[in-house]
Design an enzyme around this catalytic site. Structure first.
Site, PDB file in Angstrom:
ATOM      1  N   ASN A 187      -1.087  -9.445   4.636  1.00 60.32           N
ATOM      2  CA  ASN A 187      -0.942  -7.799   4.840  1.00 60.32           C
ATOM      3  C   ASN A 187      -0.774  -7.139   3.559  1.00 60.32           C
ATOM      4  O   ASN A 187      -0.733  -7.779   2.724  1.00 60.32           O
ATOM      5  CB  ASN A 187      -0.116  -7.597   5.887  1.00 60.32           C
ATOM      6  CG  ASN A 187      -0.170  -6.324   6.603  1.00 60.32           C
ATOM      7  OD1 ASN A 187      -0.826  -5.343   6.184  1.00 60.32           O
ATOM      8  ND2 ASN A 187       0.603  -6.140   7.684  1.00 60.32           N
TER       9      ASN A 187
ATOM     10  N   GLN B   9       0.642  -1.159  -0.019  1.00 52.32           N
ATOM     11  CA  GLN B   9       0.031  -0.099  -0.195  1.00 52.32           C
ATOM     12  C   GLN B   9       1.053   1.234   0.172  1.00 52.32           C
ATOM     13  O   GLN B   9       0.400   2.447  -0.103  1.00 52.32           O
ATOM     14  CB  GLN B   9      -1.102   0.062   1.152  1.00 52.32           C
ATOM     15  CG  GLN B   9      -0.241   0.246   2.695  1.00 52.32           C
ATOM     16  CD  GLN B   9      -1.269   0.088   3.650  1.00 52.32           C
ATOM     17  OE1 GLN B   9      -1.684  -1.059   4.102  1.00 52.32           O
ATOM     18  NE2 GLN B   9      -1.390   1.128   4.398  1.00 52.32           N
TER      19      GLN B   9
ATOM     20  N   CYS C  38      -5.456   0.569   3.527  1.00 51.48           N
ATOM     21  CA  CYS C  38      -5.560  -1.021   3.798  1.00 51.48           C
ATOM     22  C   CYS C  38      -6.985  -1.630   3.761  1.00 51.48           C
ATOM     23  O   CYS C  38      -7.181  -2.922   3.464  1.00 51.48           O
ATOM     24  CB  CYS C  38      -5.305  -1.226   5.047  1.00 51.48           C
ATOM     25  SG  CYS C  38      -5.764  -0.241   6.386  1.00 51.48           S
TER      26      CYS C  38
ATOM     27  N   HIS D 122      -6.126  -1.081  11.658  1.00 49.92           N
ATOM     28  CA  HIS D 122      -5.643  -1.462  10.326  1.00 49.92           C
ATOM     29  C   HIS D 122      -6.758  -2.928   9.872  1.00 49.92           C
ATOM     30  O   HIS D 122      -7.179  -3.564  10.519  1.00 49.92           O
ATOM     31  CB  HIS D 122      -4.259  -2.386  10.617  1.00 49.92           C
ATOM     32  CG  HIS D 122      -3.478  -2.610   9.386  1.00 49.92           C
ATOM     33  ND1 HIS D 122      -3.440  -1.870   8.375  1.00 49.92           N
ATOM     34  CD2 HIS D 122      -2.810  -3.738   8.954  1.00 49.92           C
ATOM     35  CE1 HIS D 122      -2.859  -2.602   7.453  1.00 49.92           C
ATOM     36  NE2 HIS D 122      -2.243  -3.659   7.859  1.00 49.92           N
TER      37      HIS D 122
END
Lengths: 75, 213
Positions: free
Chosen positions: B181, B19, B25, B161
């Site tokens: 992630n 990102q 996110c 997150h």
């Protein structure tokens, strides 16, 4: 070297090393505990890291309960 | 339930993204979940546009933040078709929403969102039933993560997150979620992080959602 940014990054990096030591003190052998150390974020302060990368907000969702189990697949 | 399950083993998960310094996110986790849900239905695995969701999801703030649930609500209400990433590439800044003239697009039929905070056993079933699960977590201590199973140093009810759960592993002494992630493949376990199952570690089961394609 010599710039404000260098000093700020160096300080953040030194703080990171202290933090790693603390975080790793909770790890126990044999159960696959997480390891913490130097990575691409080590020259950021926690606040800088939060401001750049942690920008999701959470929303309350209904608790999953037995009601869903019973009603699933029913018209 | 199998003792180990990972959607990556079915070749329906796209490579880990970064990102960069965009706080998007929430869009990454939602779009990556839709990519896999679309592929699970027998379609080709296609990289879809995260930037489209960042630019166009009006209930969110683009690279300044957002929520997975709001993004799914928007996708469901508008039936927007997500185009390929190659047609609407990631720029790492919030841009102007536009609609490329594309014949291809993926829209969702609906979504589910639950709090599984004391039902992570059921959450494993739902991962297999619905596909990868978009979740929100407290990831402040993830700044220093190198590998292994996260069991401490984070809180529930303090999510900041969004990530995507692609699987779980219960073969060892500590069962864990396999979590994708969006900080690049050089972070963690080739871009993934493992989080202990069963104690709502980092609030991983507080806000759980999945798109239905």
């Amino acid at each position: 070297p010599g710039t404000n940014q260098f000093s700020r990054r160096l300080k953040a990096f030194q703080e990171s090393l202290k933090r790693h030591s603390h975080l790793n003190s909770f790890s126990y052998d044999g159960n696959g505990s997480a390891r913490y150390g130097i990575n691409q974020f080590s020259d950021l302060s926690p606040q800088e890291f939060k401001d750049k990368y942690l920008r999701s907000r959470s929303e309350l969702c209904p608790k999953y309960g037995h009601l869903e189990d019973r009603s699933y697949n029913v018209d | 339930l199998p003792s180990r399950f990972d959607w990556r083993d079915k070749n329906v998960v796209t490579p880990v993204r970064s990102q960069q310094t965009c706080g998007g996110c929430w869009a990454f986790s939602v779009v990556e979940g839709i990519e896999t849900a679309y592929a699970v239905k027998g379609n080709p695995l296609v990289k879809l546009s995260v930037q489209q969701v960042i630019d166009c999801s009006y209930r969110n703030q683009g690279c300044n933040g957002g929520s997975t649930i709001s993004a799914l609500y928007w996708l469901n209400q508008t039936h927007v078709k997500l185009v390929k990433e190659s047609e609407y590439p990631f720029k790492a800044v919030t841009g102007t929403c536009h609609f490329p003239p594309s014949s291809f697009g993926v829209s969702i039929k609906g979504y589910v969102a639950y709090d599984f905070s004391d039902r992570e056993d059921v959450m494993m079933e739902k991962l297999i039933e619905f596909g990868p699960l978009a979740v929100t977590v407290d990831a402040l201590s993830w700044q220093d993560y190198l590998g292994g199973i996260i069991q401490h140093h984070c809180s529930s009810q303090e999510a900041n997150h969004a990530v995507l759960i692609t699987g779980f592993d219960r073969t060892g002494p500590v069962p864990y979620w396999i979590v994708r992630n969006s900080w690049g493949a050089s972070w963690g376990n080739e871009g993934y992080v493992y989080v202990k199952i069963g104690e709502n570690v980092c609030g991983i089961a507080d806000t759980v959602s999945a798109a239905i394609v």
